[in-house]
Design an enzyme around this catalytic site. Structure first.
Site, PDB file in Angstrom:
ATOM      1  N   PRO A  10       0.915  -1.438  -0.201  1.00  0.00           N
ATOM      2  CA  PRO A  10      -0.044  -0.075   0.105  1.00  0.00           C
ATOM      3  C   PRO A  10       0.910   1.222  -0.026  1.00  0.00           C
ATOM      4  O   PRO A  10       1.946   1.288   0.802  1.00  0.00           O
ATOM      5  CB  PRO A  10      -0.676  -0.001   1.293  1.00  0.00           C
ATOM      6  CG  PRO A  10      -0.213  -1.173   2.141  1.00  0.00           C
ATOM      7  CD  PRO A  10       0.423  -2.157   1.271  1.00  0.00           C
ATOM      8  N   ASN A  11       0.133   2.214  -0.783  1.00  0.00           N
ATOM      9  CA  ASN A  11       0.784   3.772  -0.881  1.00  0.00           C
ATOM     10  C   ASN A  11       2.302   3.772  -1.815  1.00  0.00           C
ATOM     11  O   ASN A  11       2.483   4.712  -1.827  1.00  0.00           O
ATOM     12  CB  ASN A  11       1.256   4.242   0.315  1.00  0.00           C
ATOM     13  CG  ASN A  11      -0.262   4.321   1.339  1.00  0.00           C
ATOM     14  OD1 ASN A  11      -1.273   4.904   0.862  1.00  0.00           O
ATOM     15  ND2 ASN A  11      -0.069   3.715   2.530  1.00  0.00           N
ATOM     16  N   ARG A  18       5.074  11.105  -2.698  1.00  0.00           N
ATOM     17  CA  ARG A  18       4.643  10.814  -1.003  1.00  0.00           C
ATOM     18  C   ARG A  18       5.937  11.009  -0.097  1.00  0.00           C
ATOM     19  O   ARG A  18       6.836  10.363  -0.377  1.00  0.00           O
ATOM     20  CB  ARG A  18       4.221   9.411  -1.207  1.00  0.00           C
ATOM     21  CG  ARG A  18       4.139   8.802   0.285  1.00  0.00           C
ATOM     22  CD  ARG A  18       3.993   7.070   0.259  1.00  0.00           C
ATOM     23  NE  ARG A  18       3.899   6.582   1.488  1.00  0.00           N
ATOM     24  CZ  ARG A  18       4.142   5.507   2.081  1.00  0.00           C
ATOM     25  NH1 ARG A  18       4.755   4.660   1.376  1.00  0.00           N
ATOM     26  NH2 ARG A  18       3.885   5.073   3.178  1.00  0.00           N
ATOM     27  N   TYR A  23      10.958   8.669   1.415  1.00  0.00           N
ATOM     28  CA  TYR A  23      11.099   7.634   0.455  1.00  0.00           C
ATOM     29  C   TYR A  23      11.660   8.231  -0.855  1.00  0.00           C
ATOM     30  O   TYR A  23      11.846   7.331  -1.821  1.00  0.00           O
ATOM     31  CB  TYR A  23       9.525   7.014   0.017  1.00  0.00           C
ATOM     32  CG  TYR A  23       8.928   6.836   1.395  1.00  0.00           C
ATOM     33  CD1 TYR A  23       9.006   5.687   1.720  1.00  0.00           C
ATOM     34  CD2 TYR A  23       7.769   7.702   1.851  1.00  0.00           C
ATOM     35  CE1 TYR A  23       8.576   5.202   3.103  1.00  0.00           C
ATOM     36  CE2 TYR A  23       7.308   6.908   3.215  1.00  0.00           C
ATOM     37  CZ  TYR A  23       7.677   5.705   3.792  1.00  0.00           C
ATOM     38  OH  TYR A  23       6.920   5.319   5.025  1.00  0.00           O
ATOM     39  N   ASN A  74       8.086  -5.527  -0.502  1.00  0.00           N
ATOM     40  CA  ASN A  74       7.969  -4.396   0.119  1.00  0.00           C
ATOM     41  C   ASN A  74       6.282  -4.194   0.540  1.00  0.00           C
ATOM     42  O   ASN A  74       5.547  -3.847  -0.427  1.00  0.00           O
ATOM     43  CB  ASN A  74       8.380  -2.983  -0.870  1.00  0.00           C
ATOM     44  CG  ASN A  74       8.283  -1.798   0.311  1.00  0.00           C
ATOM     45  OD1 ASN A  74       7.643  -1.863   1.328  1.00  0.00           O
ATOM     46  ND2 ASN A  74       8.911  -0.799  -0.193  1.00  0.00           N
ATOM     47  N   ALA A  77       3.116  -0.703   4.877  1.00  0.00           N
ATOM     48  CA  ALA A  77       2.732  -0.812   6.376  1.00  0.00           C
ATOM     49  C   ALA A  77       2.015  -2.268   6.577  1.00  0.00           C
ATOM     50  O   ALA A  77       1.908  -2.436   8.065  1.00  0.00           O
ATOM     51  CB  ALA A  77       1.451   0.062   6.510  1.00  0.00           C
ATOM     52  N   GLU A  98      12.447  -9.263   2.445  1.00  0.00           N
ATOM     53  CA  GLU A  98      11.770  -8.208   2.898  1.00  0.00           C
ATOM     54  C   GLU A  98      12.470  -6.952   2.574  1.00  0.00           C
ATOM     55  O   GLU A  98      13.709  -6.920   2.875  1.00  0.00           O
ATOM     56  CB  GLU A  98      11.519  -8.276   4.370  1.00  0.00           C
ATOM     57  CG  GLU A  98      10.782  -7.178   4.852  1.00  0.00           C
ATOM     58  CD  GLU A  98      10.712  -6.977   6.352  1.00  0.00           C
ATOM     59  OE1 GLU A  98      10.887  -7.922   7.011  1.00  0.00           O
ATOM     60  OE2 GLU A  98      10.530  -6.105   6.886  1.00  0.00           O
ATOM     61  N   HIS A 100      12.631  -2.496   2.059  1.00  0.00           N
ATOM     62  CA  HIS A 100      11.873  -1.452   2.530  1.00  0.00           C
ATOM     63  C   HIS A 100      12.803  -0.162   2.037  1.00  0.00           C
ATOM     64  O   HIS A 100      14.168  -0.260   2.108  1.00  0.00           O
ATOM     65  CB  HIS A 100      11.743  -0.814   3.958  1.00  0.00           C
ATOM     66  CG  HIS A 100      10.764  -1.790   4.663  1.00  0.00           C
ATOM     67  ND1 HIS A 100       9.663  -2.214   4.434  1.00  0.00           N
ATOM     68  CD2 HIS A 100      11.335  -2.961   5.454  1.00  0.00           C
ATOM     69  CE1 HIS A 100       9.219  -3.081   5.196  1.00  0.00           C
ATOM     70  NE2 HIS A 100      10.092  -3.664   5.696  1.00  0.00           N
ATOM     71  N   ARG A 107      13.118   4.742  12.549  1.00  0.00           N
ATOM     72  CA  ARG A 107      11.858   5.355  12.574  1.00  0.00           C
ATOM     73  C   ARG A 107      11.139   5.040  13.661  1.00  0.00           C
ATOM     74  O   ARG A 107      11.599   4.355  14.771  1.00  0.00           O
ATOM     75  CB  ARG A 107      11.054   5.086  11.113  1.00  0.00           C
ATOM     76  CG  ARG A 107      12.021   5.699   9.948  1.00  0.00           C
ATOM     77  CD  ARG A 107      11.207   5.322   8.592  1.00  0.00           C
ATOM     78  NE  ARG A 107       9.932   6.269   8.676  1.00  0.00           N
ATOM     79  CZ  ARG A 107       8.853   5.916   7.606  1.00  0.00           C
ATOM     80  NH1 ARG A 107       9.154   4.894   6.704  1.00  0.00           N
ATOM     81  NH2 ARG A 107       8.047   6.681   7.600  1.00  0.00           N
TER      82      ARG A 107
HETATM   83  C1  DHK Z   1       6.912   1.539   3.260  1.00  0.00           C
HETATM   84  C2  DHK Z   1       5.892   2.040   4.000  1.00  0.00           C
HETATM   85  O1  DHK Z   1       4.529   2.350   3.120  1.00  0.00           O
HETATM   86  C3  DHK Z   1       5.800   1.937   5.364  1.00  0.00           C
HETATM   87  O2  DHK Z   1       4.481   1.848   5.885  1.00  0.00           O
HETATM   88  C4  DHK Z   1       6.856   1.118   5.964  1.00  0.00           C
HETATM   89  C5  DHK Z   1       8.068   0.927   3.751  1.00  0.00           C
HETATM   90  C6  DHK Z   1       8.282   1.368   5.086  1.00  0.00           C
HETATM   91  C7  DHK Z   1       9.431   1.600   3.050  1.00  0.00           C
HETATM   92  O3  DHK Z   1      10.310   2.177   3.618  1.00  0.00           O
HETATM   93  O4  DHK Z   1       9.542   1.165   2.006  1.00  0.00           O
HETATM   94  O5  DHK Z   1       6.845   1.384   7.224  1.00  0.00           O
END
Ligand code: DHK
Length: 147
Positions: A10-11, A18, A23, A74, A77, A98, A100, A107
């Site tokens: 998500p996102n 974002r 990021y 990835n 959340a 995994e 990120h 964080r």
């Molecule tokens: C991406 C997200 O959307 C967060 O919810 C994670 C992760 C971290 C990233 O750093 O790619 O906590």
């Protein structure tokens, strides 16, 4: 099997706009293009998808069995909440990295918990978009060593 699936939760479709201070400014389309170039250089086939929906990610993991040799996930959340994703990875018995972009351990406390890490080969975080080619290289090495 020399194919791997890169899954984004998500996102992550909003990468580029974002919270760029967290990021980065690379878009998910840019990341996909980089992944495809790196995979091609290693003679790997890849699948690349993103979903904001937990069940859709579970479905993709199920469908990966017998098609892909490994997963790079990835989970956004869902990393910190999803027993369903953890169970899906354990169920298909595919090696999973995994991933990120941010260093989740630097964080908020709630980002220090990962259900995915419990079933992952390893974790890559904190290297921004460059984490994707790092994960591809790590999975390539693992698949070569185990095939
Ligand atoms: C991406 C997200 O959307 C967060 O919810 C994670 C992760 C971290 C990233 O750093 O790619 O906590």
């Amino acid at each position: 099997m020399t194919a791997l699936l890169i899954l984004n939760g998500p996102n992550l479709n909003l990468l580029g706009t974002r919270q760029p201070e967290v990021y980065g400014s690379t878009t998910l389309a840019d990341i996909e293009a980089t992944c495809r170039a790196h995979a091609k250089a290693l003679n790997l086939d890849i699948g690349f998808m993103q979903s904001n929906h937990e069940g859709a990610l579970v479905d993709e993991i199920h469908a990966a069995k017998g098609v892909f040799g490994g997963l790079i996930l990835n989970a956004g959340a869902y990393t910190h909440t999803s027993i369903a994703l953890m169970d899906a990875i354990a169920s298909v018995e595919l090696p999973c990295i995994e991933l990120h972009l941010s260093n989740v351990h630097a964080r908020e406390e709630f980002r220090h918990t990962s259900y995915i890490a419990k079933v992952a080969l390893g974790v890559i975080c904190g290297f921004g978009a460059n984490g994707y080619p790092l994960a591809i290289a790590a999975m390539h090495t693992h698949l070569q060593a185990t095939s």
